[in-house]
Motif scaffolding. Structure first.
Motif, mmCIF file in Angstrom:
data_model
loop_
_atom_site.group_PDB
_atom_site.id
_atom_site.type_symbol
_atom_site.label_atom_id
_atom_site.label_comp_id
_atom_site.label_asym_id
_atom_site.label_seq_id
_atom_site.Cartn_x
_atom_site.Cartn_y
_atom_site.Cartn_z
ATOM 1 N N GLY A 392 0.810 -1.212 0.000
ATOM 2 C CA GLY A 392 0.000 0.000 0.000
ATOM 3 C C GLY A 392 0.839 1.255 0.000
ATOM 4 N N GLU A 393 1.977 1.209 0.679
ATOM 5 C CA GLU A 393 2.860 2.377 0.698
ATOM 6 C C GLU A 393 3.452 2.629 -0.683
ATOM 7 N N LEU A 394 3.753 1.562 -1.405
ATOM 8 C CA LEU A 394 4.276 1.721 -2.763
ATOM 9 C C LEU A 394 3.190 2.241 -3.695
ATOM 10 N N VAL A 395 1.951 1.769 -3.517
ATOM 11 C CA VAL A 395 0.844 2.272 -4.331
ATOM 12 C C VAL A 395 0.659 3.768 -4.092
ATOM 13 N N GLN A 396 0.736 4.190 -2.831
ATOM 14 C CA GLN A 396 0.598 5.612 -2.526
ATOM 15 C C GLN A 396 1.705 6.426 -3.178
ATOM 16 N N ALA A 397 2.925 5.875 -3.209
ATOM 17 C CA ALA A 397 4.028 6.585 -3.854
ATOM 18 C C ALA A 397 3.793 6.715 -5.356
ATOM 19 N N VAL A 398 3.248 5.656 -5.957
ATOM 20 C CA VAL A 398 2.926 5.723 -7.390
ATOM 21 C C VAL A 398 1.876 6.802 -7.638
ATOM 22 N N ARG A 399 0.878 6.867 -6.776
ATOM 23 C CA ARG A 399 -0.138 7.920 -6.922
ATOM 24 C C ARG A 399 0.487 9.296 -6.730
ATOM 25 N N ARG A 400 1.372 9.397 -5.747
ATOM 26 C CA ARG A 400 2.010 10.683 -5.449
ATOM 27 C C ARG A 400 2.876 11.164 -6.604
ATOM 28 N N ALA A 401 3.433 10.218 -7.375
ATOM 29 C CA ALA A 401 4.239 10.592 -8.537
ATOM 30 C C ALA A 401 3.395 11.302 -9.590
ATOM 31 N N HIS A 402 2.090 11.018 -9.607
ATOM 32 C CA HIS A 402 1.109 11.738 -10.431
ATOM 33 C C HIS A 402 1.504 11.714 -11.903
ATOM 34 N N ALA A 403 1.724 10.514 -12.415
ATOM 35 C CA ALA A 403 2.144 10.362 -13.809
ATOM 36 C C ALA A 403 1.311 9.279 -14.485
ATOM 37 N N LEU A 408 8.889 1.439 -11.591
ATOM 38 C CA LEU A 408 9.012 1.123 -10.165
ATOM 39 C C LEU A 408 10.300 0.348 -9.916
ATOM 40 N N LEU A 409 11.132 0.862 -9.004
ATOM 41 C CA LEU A 409 12.417 0.244 -8.652
ATOM 42 C C LEU A 409 12.373 -0.191 -7.192
ATOM 43 N N PRO A 410 12.156 -1.482 -6.879
ATOM 44 C CA PRO A 410 12.094 -1.928 -5.487
ATOM 45 C C PRO A 410 13.440 -1.923 -4.785
ATOM 46 N N ASN A 411 14.533 -2.139 -5.537
ATOM 47 C CA ASN A 411 15.898 -2.062 -5.003
ATOM 48 C C ASN A 411 16.160 -3.012 -3.835
ATOM 49 N N ASP A 412 15.433 -4.113 -3.806
ATOM 50 C CA ASP A 412 15.599 -5.109 -2.745
ATOM 51 C C ASP A 412 14.937 -6.399 -3.218
ATOM 52 N N ALA A 413 15.679 -7.489 -3.213
ATOM 53 C CA ALA A 413 15.126 -8.766 -3.669
ATOM 54 C C ALA A 413 13.924 -9.192 -2.837
ATOM 55 N N GLU A 414 13.919 -8.826 -1.550
ATOM 56 C CA GLU A 414 12.824 -9.232 -0.667
ATOM 57 C C GLU A 414 11.531 -8.475 -0.964
ATOM 58 N N ALA A 423 2.293 -2.768 -8.158
ATOM 59 C CA ALA A 423 2.193 -2.451 -9.582
ATOM 60 C C ALA A 423 0.846 -2.899 -10.134
ATOM 61 N N GLU A 424 0.404 -4.073 -9.713
ATOM 62 C CA GLU A 424 -0.876 -4.589 -10.198
ATOM 63 C C GLU A 424 -2.032 -3.701 -9.732
ATOM 64 N N GLN A 425 -1.963 -3.255 -8.479
ATOM 65 C CA GLN A 425 -3.005 -2.378 -7.960
ATOM 66 C C GLN A 425 -3.033 -1.053 -8.718
ATOM 67 N N ALA A 426 -1.851 -0.486 -8.975
ATOM 68 C CA ALA A 426 -1.781 0.790 -9.685
ATOM 69 C C ALA A 426 -2.323 0.664 -11.112
ATOM 70 N N ILE A 431 -2.965 3.441 -14.363
ATOM 71 C CA ILE A 431 -1.571 3.887 -14.472
ATOM 72 C C ILE A 431 -0.759 2.786 -15.139
ATOM 73 N N ARG A 432 0.035 3.147 -16.115
ATOM 74 C CA ARG A 432 0.904 2.177 -16.776
ATOM 75 C C ARG A 432 2.177 2.042 -15.938
ATOM 76 N N VAL A 433 2.409 0.846 -15.396
ATOM 77 C CA VAL A 433 3.535 0.630 -14.482
ATOM 78 C C VAL A 433 4.451 -0.460 -15.024
ATOM 79 N N ALA A 434 5.735 -0.168 -15.032
ATOM 80 C CA ALA A 434 6.753 -1.168 -15.365
ATOM 81 C C ALA A 434 7.595 -1.421 -14.119
#
Length: 575
Positions: A392-403, A408-414, A423-426, A431-434
């Motif tokens: 949910g925090e990542l979804v909020q960040a995607v919304r905040r990016a307003h694009a 999306l760069l998770p930068n952590d294997a975990e 990404a699926e939620q966005a 929103i088109r998410v890669a």
């Protein structure tokens, strides 16, 4: 398929309960969102409860994963003992205290909204009792009764102005019913569920805003859902679906319930919801409560032992954050404007922004890298050590990016599965998410360096993916406990060098281990070395590595960044 019942409340029961609660809230989320009118009709109570439990479940799973590793160490230790090298400590898996402590901590750091914050305190109250009674590894019905009573009491204490007809009423009713029940955990859980359900049905008669909207309390509905999962944990079968009278509410409209808030008669209510985690002493938090209570309403402060989750509705969001700064160190600050459903950093309203064509959202492990990536144009999500962001925090960040398009760069294997869920939620929101599966922040830096918003989206994603994939990553950290690794058995306090996620070097000196790691990485070639120092790493380590590259590897450049509190002493990238 029926759930295998748990006889006692032990670590496995905690894990089962968290998992079943998450599934149940996932199914009920939209229904709970739809009846959310109190304290603010913003239609997110079900989502907030889901995200709170998601964080609790992730923390419990991490404890079990850690003990699975310890089990491998124990097996290796038996072999070492046979070889005359000494024995390792045996560990039979997580204790009840371990599991409930992780559950409470995960809920605390992941709590969302008014209802999620109160649920976090309910879980913390239960954990305090269960951990204290779990010396034998489990507790029975009597312990569960006490836990439910302490949970209800501690939640009321956390709310500045408790209101009847809310989740607090439902929690108290569950505790009352549990105290009247005999038998073991199954009987107590069943009684608590039935008592909570009866109280939920009665909430419209206690709170006028609910009666006018024709709904029951959304937070109470969520708690009943969680208690139903507790029944399933101990009986193997879930109670029937929670069917209570309710009408669907159109959020954001001009109806009589749309503007209701915690203060009866105030039709407008505060403009902002402010939530943050806070590191502070008890005395400072007591003063903070008084100041925030004067600023707004719906004040809930939960936690303890130096870490708190603060939730309040205010008109002056800046003043609420400043109060936290005076009390201690606030972080993970989230400010939501109720009218726009978007995050802001000041108390002034802004006209709607035009969506950008493309943005990058990056998860970063330290404040230094967050600043670096922000300067490069990315929207960042700070992941503190031991506190990974929820989907949910990542979804909020995607919304905040307003694009319209987001990389999306998770930068952590975990975080791979968490980021995929976000990404699926966005995508469902148009929103088109890669998602580029970066496994380390240095791979994210490499990807961000070649990002060009003017390129076609697919071409930009390919270029960023190629740059990340061409970057080998390593880190130097300190072992927290005895463990089995791919390089052998390490002891607590050993310095570990990990290359591409696997332990490659075990040593005692940070500089020596870092130099060995760098040599192994550069043996396969490279043109650029990226070093990211954590706040506990001395500058001398970077100086030594820079000199080593300069003297031994011609035509290889080095760049050094300060990452802040990133967990690892050093991150290394080789392109």
């Amino acid at each position: 398929m029926a759930q295998v019942p748990q006889r006692f409340f032990d670590a496995l029961a905690v894990r089962t309960w968290c998992g079943l609660s998450l599934r149940a809230l996932g199914r009920a989320r939209e229904e709970i969102d739809a009846i959310n009118v109190y304290p603010v009709a913003d239609g997110d109570t079900g989502t907030n409860l889901y995200l709170t439990v998601e964080s609790a479940f992730a923390a419990v799973e991490a404890v079990f994963a850690a003990h699975e590793v310890d089990g491998a160490v124990r097996d290796a230790g038996e072999g070492a003992r046979d070889a005359g090298e000494g024995a390792l400590n045996a560990d039979g898996g997580p204790s009840l205290a371990d599991a409930v402590g992780a559950m409470a901590h995960g809920a605390l750091i992941g709590a969302r909204g008014n209802s999620g914050t109160i649920l976090a305190q309910l879980l913390r109250g239960m954990a305090q009792v269960l951990a204290a009674r779990g010396d034998s590894g489990h507790t029975e019905g009597a312990g569960l009764r006490l836990a439910l009573r302490h949970a209800a009491a501690s939640a009321r204490q956390a709310v500045a102005h408790p209101v009847e007809g809310t989740v607090l009423t439902v929690a108290s009713a569950a505790a009352d019913a549990a105290e009247e029940a005999g038998g073991g955990c199954a009987e107590v859980a069943r009684a608590a569920y039935e008592g909570a359900r009866a109280a939920l049905v009665a909430t419209p008669g206690q709170l006028p805003v609910l009666e006018r909207a024709g709904v029951v309390d959304a937070g109470g509905h969520g708690l009943v859902t969680v208690l139903a999962a507790l029944v399933e944990t101990f009986t193997g079968r879930a109670p029937g679906p929670v069917t209570v009278p309710h009408a669907r509410v159109e959020h954001g409209g001009e109806g009589p319930a749309a503007g209701e808030c915690a203060t009866e008669g105030d039709e407008s209510g505060p403009a902002f919801e402010v939530i943050y985690l806070l590191e502070a002493e008890d005395a400072a938090v007591a003063r903070l409560r008084q100041r925030l209570d004067a600023l707004g309403d719906s004040l809930v402060v939960v936690g303890g032992d130096g870490l708190w989750n603060v939730h309040v509705h205010v008109d002056d969001a800046g003043a609420a954050v400043e109060a936290g700064v005076e009390a201690g160190r606030p972080y993970r600050i989230r400010i939501t404007h109720f009218g726009h459903g978007d995050a802001h950093t000041t108390g002034t309203e802004r006209p709607p922004r035009e969506r950008a064509q493309r943005a990058v959202v990056a998860v970063v492990p330290g404040e230094g890298l967050a600043e670096l990536c922000t300067e490069a144009g990315a929207t960042t999500v700070l992941a503190r050590p031991g506190e990974p962001p929820a989907s949910g925090e990542l979804v909020q960040a995607v919304r905040r990016a307003h694009a319209r398009e987001v990389v999306l760069l998770p930068n952590d294997a975990e975080l791979r599965h968490t980021a995929a869920a976000a990404a699926e939620q966005a995508r469902t929101e148009g929103i088109r998410v890669a998602l580029i599966p970066t496994r380390s922040a240095v791979q994210g830096i490499a990807a961000l360096a070649v990002h060009e918003p003017e390129r076609r989206f697919d071409e930009d994603v390919v270029a960023m993916t190629s740059a990340a994939g061409a970057t080998r990553h390593a880190e130097v950290t300190v072992a927290e406990r005895q463990s089995w690794t791919t390089a052998g058995i390490c002891q607590a306090g050993d310095v570990l060098g990990l290359i591409d996620g696997d332990v490659a070097v075990i040593g005692a000196d940070v500089s020596e281990v870092a130099a060995t790691v760098l040599d192994r990485m550069l043996s396969a070639g490279g043109e650029l070395v990226t070093l990211v120092l954590g706040d506990e790493a001395p500058q001398a380590v970077a100086d030594r590595l820079e000199a080593r590259v300069r003297d031994a590897y011609l035509a290889v450049d080095t760049v050094v960044y300060r990452g802040g509190r990133q967990g690892a002493l050093l991150l290394v990238g080789v392109e």
